[in-house]
Write a protein that holds these residues in place. Sequence first.
Motif: not given
Length: 488
Positions: A59, A69, A72, A75, A82
Motif C-alpha cells: 500500500i 491512495v 484502492r 490496497a 488501512w
Amino acid sequence: MSRLRTRVARLPLRVRLVAGFSAATLVVLIAAAGFVYWRVEYALDRGLDGELEQAGGTIAPLVRASGIVGDRDAADATGVDWQVIGEGGVLLDHSGPTDTDPMLGQHQLAQIGATPRTLNIGDFLPGGRAPYRVRAIETGNDQYLVVGVRRDHRDEALRELVLQLLVAGIGSLIITAFVGDRLARAALRPVERYRQQAAAIAAGAAELRLDVPDLRDDEVTRLGHTFNDMLAELERALDRERQFVSEASHELRTPITLLAGRIQLARRRRRTAEEHERILSELEIDVDRLARLADGLLALGTASPVGAAGTVATAHVEHADLAVVAARIVNQRRLVDPGHAGDVTLELLTPHASVALADLALERILTNLLDNAVRHGAAPVRVVVDRPAPGWARLLVADAGPGMPPDLLRTATQRFARATEARTRPGAGLGLSLASALVGQGGGQLRLCHGGEHVSFPSASPEGAVAIACEHGPEMTATVLLPTYSGF
C-alpha cells in the motif's frame, strides 16, 4: 519485619516446611507460565507482523502526495485495514471498517521515525475497544500509513492460554502442597516419636532408648543413634558418679568413725596434760589421713576431661619438659630424705622431652607413681625418661616390690582400688587414678606391667603410640607415654 519473623518462627516446623515448599513451587510456576505465555505471544505476533509488513509494502507506494491512495482495489486486496493520517492527526484516506477515527493518536505518530513501528491498540479483555495489531509507516510530507489487522483470534488464544495456565498452576500448587505436607509429616514422624520417648526418659524412664530402625540410614536415624549413644554415656557417667559417691562415703566413714570414737573415749574421764597430748597426736594422724583423702578427691575431680585418644580436651594447651620435671622431683625427694637418697635412681636418656601437660600435672603424675612405688613396692626404684619413638616421650617408674596380682592390675586405676594387704598402709587408693586421668588429659597412656601381665589405661592406644612389650622380669613398672609437644 521482625514481628513477621517472630510469628513465622512460632509456627510448627511442618507448616514452615510446607509453606516454604509451596512458595518455591509458586515462584517456579509463575516463571514457567510467564515463559510459555511470552513464547506463544511471540509466535502469534510474528504471524500478524508478517501479514502487516507485506500489506504495508504493497500500500505505501500507492499513497499520493495528497494522502489519497491511488489504487484502492489493490490496497483493499491486501485484506488488512488501512488509514492515511496527515499532519495534526487528520484522517486523509482509509479502508471501509476503520471508519473515520484515526487508529493512532498524534502523540503516537510523533514517536514514529524513518523505521516502521508495530504496536498493539485496543483492549486485551473482551467488551472493550476493538483490538488491533497495527504497523505505522512514514510516507513523507508528514503523512503516515497505518495498516492493521484484528487481534481477536490472537487475544482469544492468549486468554485461553492464561486460563489454562492459571488452572494448571493452582492445581499443581495444591498437589505439591499436599505432597509436601505428607512428606513433611512422614519425615517428622520419627522426630515426634523421639520427642515422646525423650519426654518419657526425662520423666524417669532411665532404661528407655529411642526406637531407631535398623534398615534405615538417614539424618533422622543418625540423630537417633547419636541420642542413644549420649543417653548411654550419661547413664555410664551417672553410674560412675554413684559409684564414686558410694566409695568416697565408704572411705570417709572410717577416719570419721575413728575420730568420733577417739573423741568419745577421751571424754569418759579426766586426763592429764600428757594424756591429752598423746590423744591429740593420735587424732592428728586421723585428721591427716582425712585431709590427704580429701586432697586426692579434689585433685581427681579437677582433672580435665579427655576426648578422643590423643586429643587434649582443654581450650588452652600448656606444656612442660618431662626430663626437667623428673630431675627436679627426684632431687627434691633426695633432699627431703637424704637417708634413702640412693633408693631412687634417675636415668635421663634424653635431655629434653616437651609434652602437652602443665608442669604441675607432670609433678602430680611422677609424685603419685613414686609414692605408689615406695609405699607398696621396694627399693631400688628406677625413674627413666627417654624417647622410644619419634613424636613420643616415655616416663618409666619401676620398683622391686611384690607387684600386683593380675585382677588388681586390671582395675588399679579405679578410685579407691587397693589390695587387701595394702589397706593397712597410708594412702586412699587414688594415686594411680589421678595419674591416669592426668595422662589422658595430655593425650597419652598409662601402662602397668608385672610378671608378664600388661594393662593399658585407657584400653585403646592413642593413635600413633609406640608399642612396648611387657618384660617378664620381677619389676613392677608403670610406664607413661605422652606425645611430644610441637607448638600445636
